[in-house]
Enzyme design. Structure first.
Site, mmCIF file in Angstrom:
data_model
loop_
_atom_site.group_PDB
_atom_site.id
_atom_site.type_symbol
_atom_site.label_atom_id
_atom_site.label_comp_id
_atom_site.label_asym_id
_atom_site.label_seq_id
_atom_site.Cartn_x
_atom_site.Cartn_y
_atom_site.Cartn_z
ATOM 1 N N HIS A 9 0.840 -1.222 0.000
ATOM 2 C CA HIS A 9 0.000 0.000 0.000
ATOM 3 C C HIS A 9 0.868 1.262 0.000
ATOM 4 O O HIS A 9 0.428 2.314 0.467
ATOM 5 C CB HIS A 9 -0.955 0.048 1.200
ATOM 6 C CG HIS A 9 -1.743 -1.216 1.392
ATOM 7 N ND1 HIS A 9 -2.996 -1.395 0.905
ATOM 8 C CD2 HIS A 9 -1.400 -2.381 2.016
ATOM 9 C CE1 HIS A 9 -3.437 -2.613 1.216
ATOM 10 N NE2 HIS A 9 -2.476 -3.235 1.881
ATOM 11 N N SER A 40 15.829 21.108 -16.461
ATOM 12 C CA SER A 40 14.644 21.923 -16.706
ATOM 13 C C SER A 40 15.064 23.205 -17.405
ATOM 14 O O SER A 40 16.149 23.731 -17.144
ATOM 15 C CB SER A 40 13.979 22.246 -15.368
ATOM 16 O OG SER A 40 13.195 23.408 -15.485
ATOM 17 N N LYS A 74 16.917 21.473 -11.192
ATOM 18 C CA LYS A 74 16.256 20.208 -11.500
ATOM 19 C C LYS A 74 17.132 19.178 -12.191
ATOM 20 O O LYS A 74 17.940 19.514 -13.038
ATOM 21 C CB LYS A 74 15.025 20.452 -12.395
ATOM 22 C CG LYS A 74 13.891 21.190 -11.753
ATOM 23 C CD LYS A 74 13.206 20.435 -10.624
ATOM 24 C CE LYS A 74 12.435 19.241 -11.106
ATOM 25 N NZ LYS A 74 11.170 19.613 -11.771
ATOM 26 N N GLU A 122 10.327 7.986 -16.715
ATOM 27 C CA GLU A 122 9.005 8.612 -16.901
ATOM 28 C C GLU A 122 8.452 8.295 -18.284
ATOM 29 O O GLU A 122 7.283 7.966 -18.454
ATOM 30 C CB GLU A 122 9.105 10.127 -16.738
ATOM 31 C CG GLU A 122 9.322 10.578 -15.310
ATOM 32 C CD GLU A 122 9.544 12.093 -15.250
ATOM 33 O OE1 GLU A 122 8.549 12.816 -15.091
ATOM 34 O OE2 GLU A 122 10.702 12.536 -15.386
#
Ligand code: ARG
Length: 469
Positions: free
Chosen positions: A156, A277, A283, A290
């Site tokens: 979970h 970024s 970043k 992804e």
């Protein structure tokens, strides 16, 4: 020049129809398979006395010349010639004259295109087994380097029980092993030859399908000519196998993304596998996992697309089936892109053992072990569970962890507690206590690694045995 099938027609094809029905823009990808199939077909026609040796020589040389043109980028593919098969035939005739028209004797584009796709997938499936075993190798290498790295295992997405990081990685190795075995199994059906089925009913020429199959290294022949040209199960199967591979990669991707967040800080992906970024200078984004996660959807889409395409389709060939290709090509490309990157990305990933251990120390994931401790002292598990639940609640209210409590505090909850509870609660001992087949104990994980290495070796041998040059 008029169409290869133009005899029956009295009008030119509507230009939009030509564009709408043509597949040359994408089936060019089957060019080398198409030539390979034709070379074997023409050799068989010669062997069976259907063509003369000199015709066979001329056509064979012509096909090599067309192949050369395509390799050099000099092929003039035309939309008017619809697909790769008729483009190659037209170029062959341009090359060697009307004798080129004899190539299509005893054959149809229906058995030809099916053969091309079998050849195409055969090659790629072997390569995918190789790429999957490369990824397994990278995971095993990380597993070996992390035999002392403990992190909380999750259910979970809540901290559940401490596990070895190696054990977690080996779970992915096991998934990939099933993927490999599925591909190997599918190879039987992929390496089956439709050629010789003609349009659907076979051919009146005395062809020798077994001979063509041996030239093309096919292990089996389709036994029914109608099935041979109608079957696309082998592509569906490949797309299903690919979907599961992407599913597995997407789960690993998700974990890599989570683990590399500041909140987890369990791993760091190498700079070479991340991007920045355009606005936020700080970043470092895990774009590769992804994108793999994102691209999983299109592979599922191709599977669903082909299943739907084939549903209720009458036998045998229907033009609908031309739509079987783009999804397959895109899946091959998508899978290849992902797998190629995954192995080096995993191999270069830095594992933050300290942060993982900190997470284990600052949680209650050793709670089950206190319950097991009391069970070993004779308490029924359900009763022990209740006691520990109260201890955890006490800890939460007093901002403590299980290892911070004193023996006196433990004894207030149950008299069975002794000093050895602190030994049982140490993360290493918690992990090593799971000493059963398939468990996370260090000894078991080491054995599992040895098993997996044998599997990887077997896959490598399989790849060598199935690489057709
Ligand atoms: N381009 C076609 C396809 O990919 C080849 C087979 C054409 N057969 C036919 N009867 N029109 O499906």
């Amino acid at each position: 020049m008029s169409k290869l099938w133009g005899g029956r027609f009295t009008k030119e094809t509507n230009k939009l129809v030509e564009q709408y029905t043509a597949s040359i823009s994408f089936d060019q990808q089957l060019a080398s398979e198409d030539i390979t199939g034709s070379l074997a077909h023409v050799a068989m026609l010669g062997k069976c006395g259907i063509l003369t040796p000199s015709e066979v020589n001329t056509i064979t040389e012509g096909l090599h010349a067309v192949q050369q043109k395509m390799t050099n980028g000099n092929a003039n593919f035309k939309i008017e010639d619809e697909d790769i098969h008729m483009n190659i035939e037209r170029m062959l005739i341009e090359e060697i004259g009307p004798v080129g028209g004899k190539l299509h004797t005893g054959r149809s584009r229906n058995d030809q295109v099916a053969t091309d796709m079998h050849l195409y997938l055969r090659r790629h499936v072997v390569h995918f087994v190789q790429l999957l075993s490369d990824l397994q190798r990278a995971l095993v290498q990380q597993a070996e380097q992390n035999m002392d790295t403990i992190l909380p295992g999750y259910t979970h997405l809540q901290r559940a029980q401490p596990i070895l990081f190696s054990h977690h990685l080996l779970a992915y190795v096991a998934m990939l092993q099933r993927d490999i075995e599925r591909l190997m199994d599918s190879y039987k059906r992929i390496n089956t030859m439709p050629l010789g089925a003609g349009a659907l009913a076979g051919t009146t020429f005395p062809i020798d399908r077994h001979y063509t199959a041996s030239l093309l290294h096919f292990d089996h022949l389709y036994e029914n000519s109608i099935d041979a040209v109608s079957d696309r199960d082998f592509i569906v199967e490949f797309l299903a196998d690919a979907s599961l591979i992407m599913l597995h990669l997407s789960r690993l991707s998700e974990e890599l993304v989570l683990w590399s967040s500041t909140e987890f800080s369990f791993i760091e992906l190498d700079d070479a596998f991340c991007t920045g970024s355009s606005i936020m200078p700080q970043k470092k984004n895990p774009d590769v996992p992804e994108l793999v996660r994102g691209k999983t959807g299109r592979v599922y889409g191709h599977l669903m697309g082909l299943l739907t395409l084939l549903k209720s389709l009458p036998l045998a060939y229907n033009k609908d089936m031309q739509e079987d290709k783009e999804g397959m090509f895109d899946t091959v490309q998508t899978l290849q892109g992902a797998l190629q990157l995954f192995a080096p990305m995993i191999a270069t990933m830095k594992v933050n053992k300290t942060n993982m251990m900190k997470a284990v120390r600052e949680d209650y994931s050793n709670a089950t072990d206190i319950a097991d401790y009391l069970v070993n002292k004779g308490l029924p598990f359900r009763a022990a569970h209740e006691v520990i639940g109260k201890i955890v609640l006490y800890c939460i209210e007093n901002k403590k962890y299980l290892l911070d409590l004193t023996l006196e505090e433990y004894k207030q909850f149950n008299v069975l507690f002794e000093k050895d509870i602190f030994v049982a609660l140490q993360p290493e001992n918690v992990v090593n206590a799971r000493d059963m087949h398939g468990g996370t104990a260090k000894k078991r994980v080491s054995q599992a690694i040895e098993q997996v290495k044998l599997c990887i070796e077997k896959s490598d041998t399989w790849v060598k045995e199935h690489t057709i040059t």
